[in-house]
Design a protein around this motif. Sequence first.
Motif, PDB file in Angstrom:
ATOM      1  N   PHE A   1     -38.689 -26.751  43.487  1.00 32.94           N
ATOM      2  CA  PHE A   1     -39.697 -26.114  44.343  1.00 32.94           C
ATOM      3  C   PHE A   1     -39.571 -26.608  45.779  1.00 32.94           C
ATOM      4  O   PHE A   1     -39.544 -25.823  46.727  1.00 32.94           O
TER       5      PHE A   1
ATOM      6  N   LYS B   1     -38.944 -23.925  32.631  1.00 35.46           N
ATOM      7  CA  LYS B   1     -39.953 -24.177  33.662  1.00 35.46           C
ATOM      8  C   LYS B   1     -39.333 -24.103  35.059  1.00 35.46           C
ATOM      9  O   LYS B   1     -39.914 -23.503  35.972  1.00 35.46           O
TER      10      LYS B   1
ATOM     11  N   TYR C   1     -36.727 -22.453  35.913  1.00 31.34           N
ATOM     12  CA  TYR C   1     -36.414 -21.039  36.133  1.00 31.34           C
ATOM     13  C   TYR C   1     -37.663 -20.265  36.552  1.00 31.34           C
ATOM     14  O   TYR C   1     -37.623 -19.460  37.492  1.00 31.34           O
ATOM     15  N   ARG C   2     -38.788 -20.479  35.865  1.00 31.45           N
ATOM     16  CA  ARG C   2     -40.017 -19.746  36.163  1.00 31.45           C
ATOM     17  C   ARG C   2     -40.480 -20.015  37.602  1.00 31.45           C
ATOM     18  O   ARG C   2     -40.906 -19.085  38.308  1.00 31.45           O
ATOM     19  N   ILE C   3     -40.393 -21.263  38.031  1.00 29.78           N
ATOM     20  CA  ILE C   3     -40.827 -21.606  39.382  1.00 29.78           C
ATOM     21  C   ILE C   3     -39.930 -20.950  40.424  1.00 29.78           C
ATOM     22  O   ILE C   3     -40.411 -20.380  41.418  1.00 29.78           O
TER      23      ILE C   3
ATOM     24  N   LEU D   1     -38.062 -18.302  40.005  1.00 32.14           N
ATOM     25  CA  LEU D   1     -38.261 -16.860  39.923  1.00 32.14           C
ATOM     26  C   LEU D   1     -39.527 -16.459  40.681  1.00 32.14           C
ATOM     27  O   LEU D   1     -39.541 -15.452  41.406  1.00 32.14           O
ATOM     28  N   ARG D   2     -40.575 -17.251  40.531  1.00 29.21           N
ATOM     29  CA  ARG D   2     -41.833 -16.965  41.232  1.00 29.21           C
ATOM     30  C   ARG D   2     -41.654 -17.059  42.742  1.00 29.21           C
ATOM     31  O   ARG D   2     -42.163 -16.210  43.501  1.00 29.21           O
ATOM     32  N   GLU D   3     -40.924 -18.061  43.196  1.00 28.04           N
ATOM     33  CA  GLU D   3     -40.770 -18.277  44.630  1.00 28.04           C
ATOM     34  C   GLU D   3     -39.742 -17.335  45.267  1.00 28.04           C
ATOM     35  O   GLU D   3     -39.978 -16.801  46.349  1.00 28.04           O
TER      36      GLU D   3
ATOM     37  N   GLY E   1     -37.986 -14.639  43.608  1.00 26.71           N
ATOM     38  CA  GLY E   1     -37.890 -13.261  43.125  1.00 26.71           C
ATOM     39  C   GLY E   1     -36.549 -13.027  42.454  1.00 26.71           C
ATOM     40  O   GLY E   1     -35.570 -13.737  42.698  1.00 26.71           O
ATOM     41  N   GLN E   2     -36.491 -12.003  41.618  1.00 29.25           N
ATOM     42  CA  GLN E   2     -35.300 -11.747  40.814  1.00 29.25           C
ATOM     43  C   GLN E   2     -34.058 -11.460  41.651  1.00 29.25           C
ATOM     44  O   GLN E   2     -32.947 -11.885  41.311  1.00 29.25           O
TER      45      GLN E   2
END
Length: 307
Positions: free
Chosen positions: A175, A209, A211-213, A215-217, A219-220
């Motif tokens: 992050f 986890k 990956y999710r962070i 992806l959220r920041e 974008g795909q």
Amino acid sequence: MALFSFSKLREGLKNVTAKFGLAKLFASNKFDDSFWDDLEEKLITADTGLDFTEEIIDFLKDCAKNKNVKTPSDLQNIFIEKIIQELNSIPEMGKSFEINNKPLVLLMIGVNGSGKTTSAGKLAVKFTQSGKKVIMAAADTFRAAAVEQLKIWGERANVRVISQGQGSDPAAVAFDAYKAAESSNSDLLIVDTAGRLHDKHNLMEELRKIYRILLREAGQEKLQVVLVLDAVLGQNSVAQAETFNAIIPVNSIILTKYDNTSKGGVILSIAKKLRVPVRYIGLGEGSDDLNNFDPSEFARALMDLNS
């Protein structure tokens, strides 16, 4: 576009070429059941995979029958074109990462010893040499040596490495690194993660986890999950790829130690099973030895043909 000469690729593939033994097989005048048996054995032994082996042999038998082929040598170019066609049917096969939206994030994953950190460093060198601004994230917080190794690559590539103390949350490192890349208008963020056994649930959940962070920041569109595989492991690498891909979507593959493997057919097996592009192969230990994978030159090198 390949960034290396055909002669270098052929030298790097000498173990693969020797193991396949296809040039000698197709050069023979013997065209009977033993030819097909020998071809099947060579392909399977080189870890091409049963599915692709059966498909290509059925295809060649059909060509031999319908095109009135008399000798194995007449099938050689057909075989080469079939391999090239199969590999090129996968979008982005052998292509460099394109930076359309900044920062592009490369999340490097794989098992222990696959060469993730080294590949991350080589990518940093490659992109800085092309004029891109790169940041790396040391999200392998389990081993202090991993952070130091990445920092050494950071010095070589002259790029900033974001890190925290040993045992810190790797997702937090990722992050912070993304925010640093974003605020500094960097072109590329390379996130190195801890090597982990693909059958360890808790470690894979930690990877999910991270990956999710990201992806959220990001974008795909700006996130690429890059699976680094040891080519020497052959079909075991394919099994690793299938397991990782079931946890988070793998977008690209780097095959390391390809110059040391006798299981060169693993590229074909990966292409058939996963439909994920192999973008780079490692053909040496130098910082410039991470090369774009070229399907055409690969197929011709297997036959030990000149470009």
